[in-house]
Design an enzyme around this catalytic site. Structure first.
Site, short mmCIF file in Angstrom:
data_model
loop_
_atom_site.label_atom_id
_atom_site.label_comp_id
_atom_site.label_asym_id
_atom_site.label_seq_id
_atom_site.Cartn_x
_atom_site.Cartn_y
_atom_site.Cartn_z
N GLY A 248 0.76 -1.25 0.00
CA GLY A 248 0.00 0.00 0.00
C GLY A 248 0.78 1.28 0.00
N PRO A 291 4.28 -5.32 -0.59
CG PRO A 291 6.38 -4.31 -0.48
CD PRO A 291 5.58 -5.44 0.08
N GLY A 292 3.69 -3.69 -3.74
CA GLY A 292 3.86 -3.83 -5.19
C GLY A 292 4.34 -2.52 -5.77
NE ARG A 293 0.19 2.30 -5.96
CZ ARG A 293 -0.78 2.28 -6.88
NH1 ARG A 293 -0.62 2.92 -8.01
NH2 ARG A 293 -1.93 1.66 -6.64
CE1 TYR A 338 -8.21 1.99 -9.74
CE2 TYR A 338 -6.00 2.16 -10.61
CZ TYR A 338 -7.04 1.40 -10.17
OH TYR A 338 -6.93 0.04 -10.16
CB CYS A 365 -12.86 4.49 -30.27
SG CYS A 365 -12.04 4.24 -31.84
CD GLU A 366 -13.26 4.81 -23.34
OE1 GLU A 366 -13.32 5.29 -22.21
OE2 GLU A 366 -13.76 3.71 -23.64
CE1 TYR A 393 -1.60 -3.38 -8.73
CE2 TYR A 393 -0.36 -1.50 -7.93
CZ TYR A 393 -0.89 -2.75 -7.73
OH TYR A 393 -0.70 -3.38 -6.52
N1 PLP Z 1 -1.73 -7.15 -1.19
C1 PLP Z 1 -3.01 -7.15 -1.60
C2 PLP Z 1 -3.92 -8.16 -1.00
C3 PLP Z 1 -3.47 -6.26 -2.56
O1 PLP Z 1 -4.73 -6.29 -2.95
C4 PLP Z 1 -2.55 -5.33 -3.10
C5 PLP Z 1 -2.99 -4.36 -4.11
O2 PLP Z 1 -4.09 -4.29 -4.57
C6 PLP Z 1 -1.23 -5.35 -2.67
C7 PLP Z 1 -0.85 -6.26 -1.72
C8 PLP Z 1 -0.20 -4.42 -3.23
O3 PLP Z 1 -0.50 -3.11 -2.98
P1 PLP Z 1 0.49 -1.95 -3.41
O4 PLP Z 1 0.83 -2.15 -4.83
O5 PLP Z 1 -0.25 -0.71 -3.16
O6 PLP Z 1 1.69 -2.05 -2.52
#
Ligand code: PLP
Length: 449
Positions: A248, A291-293, A338, A365-366, A393
Site C-alpha cells: 500500500g 508491497p507492489g507499487r 482512478y 475511441c473514447e 498497474y
Molecule cells: N496485497 C493485496 C492483498 C493487494 O490487494 C494489493 C494491491 O491491490 C497489494 C498487496 C499491493 O499493494 P500496493 O501495490 O499498493 O503495494
C-alpha cells in the site's frame, strides 16, 4: 518531470534510462514501449527489505505480483530474496515456470475456486490467504484429499478507511475483502480454522489500500490486528506466528506526492506494532508485507510517439492544445479508472524550454486523456513522450481495447536493453478468435482480401 531511478539527461538533451538513450530504445523496439529500470527496481527491493529488517529483524517482504508480473520480474524478485504474492492461476503458473520457491509464495483471492485451491496446494505454496468462511471448508477438503495440513493466514477486514481513491480502498468496514473483526466473522474464522484438522492457521493478514501517502491507515490496521490477536489469544489460546500487513505504500507520481521514505514508514509501523505487542502481551510474530507499487512503480517509464496535434479555440477565450500519442487507455488504464495524474516530458528534447500547456490524449475511441495538463516544449509530430512511474498497474492492467497490440517491455541496465515481454503482433490479437463452422466460408462468399 521528476527523474526517477537511473534516469538522466545526456549532453544532447535526451533522456537516458539504465544508461540507454530513450530515442535509441524507441528506434530499436518501437513505441509504445514499457521501459523497466532494473537497477531502480532491485534497489527498491533491497532498500525496502533492509528497512523492514532494520526496524524488525524477523521480517520478510513479498512482491505483490499484480503490480507487474513477467517471468523476468519474478526472477529478479527471487534473486532479491523476496517472497511472492500471487492471486490467480496465471500468476501462480508464471512463478512455477521460473521455478520460484513455492515455500516463499502466498496465494490470494477473495473468490478462489476449489480448482484454484487444489492448484495452490498441489504447487505447495507457502501460505494461502483465506478470505471468507466457506473457503476454510474448501481448504479442509483439499487438504484432506492431499493428506496434509494446508498453511493459511486469515485475511482480516480491520475496518480502517484509508485516504486514497475509492477503487483501491480495501480495509474499510464496507468491503468485499476479508473477515470483519468488528462483526463475528473473523472470530468465527479463527475458531473454525483451529478446529479443522487439515488447516494450519499460521496468522493474520490485512491490506487496507493502495497509493497511501500517510502512515495513519497502516498504523490503525496494526492496532486493530494486534488487538484482535490479543482477544483471540484470550478466547481460543491462539497466538499468530505471522502478521502480514499487506502493501500500500504510495509513490511519487508528481511533485505533489510526498510518500514517507521506506525508513520512516517502517519506523512508524514497527513502533506501533511493538507497542501493541507489549500491551497485549503477545509473542512477537514474524512480520510479512506485500508491497507492489512502491517497489516497481517508479522503475517503469512508458515511451510514446507524438502524432496528431490540434489547437482548439474554446468558448470564453480558452484554448487547448491536444497532443495525441500512439497508446493510452490500452497500455495505461489508470487515468481513466482512478483519475491518476502523471507527469511527462519530451524524451528527445529534455532541455528545451517547457513553455506550452497541453493535454496528452490517447489513441483510443473514447476520451482517453492520459495527462489532462502537461507543460512541455511545443510538441511536434515524431517527438518522443516519456511518462514515468508506469511500472505498477499499467502492463498488468493493459488490454487490447480497439484491438491494439500490447506493447513490448524492455529491461534496461548499464547500457544494455533486453526484451522481457515481446510486442504483440496483429496475429496475436486475433489468435483466440474462432468462426463457427456453420458460417459460410470466405470462399463461398466470394470475398477475398
Ligand atoms: N496485497 C493485496 C492483498 C493487494 O490487494 C494489493 C494491491 O491491490 C497489494 C498487496 C499491493 O499493494 P500496493 O501495490 O499498493 O503495494
Amino acid at each position: 518531470m521528476i527523474l526517477h531511478g537511473t534516469q538522466e539527461i545526456d549532453q544532447h538533451g535526451v533522456l537516458t534510462i539504465g544508461g540507454c538513450r530513450a530515442t535509441d530504445l524507441a528506434a530499436r523496439f518501437g513505441t509504445p514501449l514499457y521501459v523497466l529500470d532494473e537497477a531502480c527496481f532491485r534497489d527498491n527491493c533491497r532498500r525496502y527489505l533492509a528497512a523492514s529488517r532494520a526496524a524488525y529483524e524477523n521480517s520478510d517482504v513479498a512482491f505483490a505480483s499484480k503490480a507487474l508480473m513477467t517471468s523476468a520480474v519474478v526472477r529478479i524478485c527471487d534473486e532479491e530474496d523476496l517472497w511472492l504474492d500471487v492471486a490467480s492461476p496465471g500468476e501462480l503458473l508464471t512463478a512455477q515456470r521460473v521455478a520460484y520457491p513455492m515455500s516463499r509464495t502466498l496465494y490470494h483471492g477473495n473468490n478462489k475456486s476449489l480448482e484454484e485451491i487444489r492448484l495452490a496446494v498441489k504447487a505447495g505454496v507457502g501460505l494461502i490467504v483465506v478470505d471468507w468462511l466457506g473457503e476454510l471448508e474448501q481448504i479442509e477438503q483439499v487438504g484432506a484429499e492431499a493428506g496434509r495440513e494446508v498453511p493459511i493466514l486469515l485475511r482480516l477486514a480491520p475496518g480502517v478507511d484509508p485516504d486514497t481513491h475509492h477503487a483501491i480502498r480495501t480495509g474499510q468496514p464496507d468491503t468485499k475483502f476479508g473477515l470483519s473483526i468488528q462483526g463475528e466473522a473473523a472470530d468465527a474464522g479463527v475458531a473454525a480454522a483451529l478446529a479443522l484438522p487439515h488447516v494450519q492457521l499460521l496468522g493474520y493478514h490485512s491490506h487496507v489500500g493502495s497509493q497511501l501517502l500517510d502512515l495513519e491507515a497502516h498504523a490503525e490496521a496494526v492496532v486493530e490486528m494486534v488487538q484482535f490477536a490479543g482477544r483471540m489469544a484470550g478466547k481460543h489460546g491462539y497466538s499468530p506466528a505471522i502478521l502480514n500487513i499487506g502493501g500500500g505504500l504510495g509513490i511519487r507520481y508528481t511533485e505533489k506526492d510526498r510518500p514517507p521514505s521506506f525508513e520512516e514508514f517502517h519506523d512508524q509501523l514497527v513502533r506501533t506494532l511493538t507497542e501493541q505487542l507489549r500491551i497485549t502481551g503477545l509473542e512477537p510474530p514474524k512480520l510479512l508485507q506485500e508491497p507492489g507499487r512502491s517497489l516497481v512503480g517508479e522503475a517503469g517509464t512508458t515511451l510514446y510517439t507524438v502524432g496528431a496535434i490540434k489547437h482548439l479555440d474554446l468558448p470564453e477565450g480558452l484554448q487547448r492544445l491536444y497532443v495525441s500519442v500512439d497508446g493510452g487507455l490500452s497500455d495505461n488504464p489508470r487515468p481513466q479508472m482512478y483519475g491518476a495524474v502523471y507527469e511527462c516530458a519530451l524524451a528527445n528534447r529534455m532541455n528545451d524550454h517547457a513553455d506550452t500547456e497541453c493535454r496528452i490524449a490517447g489513441a483510443h475511441c473514447e476520451t482517453d486523456t492520459l495527462i489532462a495538463s502537461a507543460q512541455l516544449p511545443m510538441p511536434r509530430p515524431g517527438d518522443l513522450l516519456a511518462v514515468p512511474c508506469t511500472g505498477a498497474y499499467c502492463y498488468s492492467m493493459a488490454s487490447n481495447y480497439n484491438r491494439f497490440q500490447r506493447p513490448a517491455m524492455v529491461l534496461v541496465n548499464q547500457g544494455q536493453a533486453d526484451v522481457i515481454v515481446e510486442r504483440e503482433s496483429p496475429e496475436d490479437v486475433i489468435r483466440m478468435d474462432r468462426i463457427p463452422e456453420r458460417f459460410r466460408s470466405v470462399e463461398d462468399t466470394g470475398k477475398h482480401a
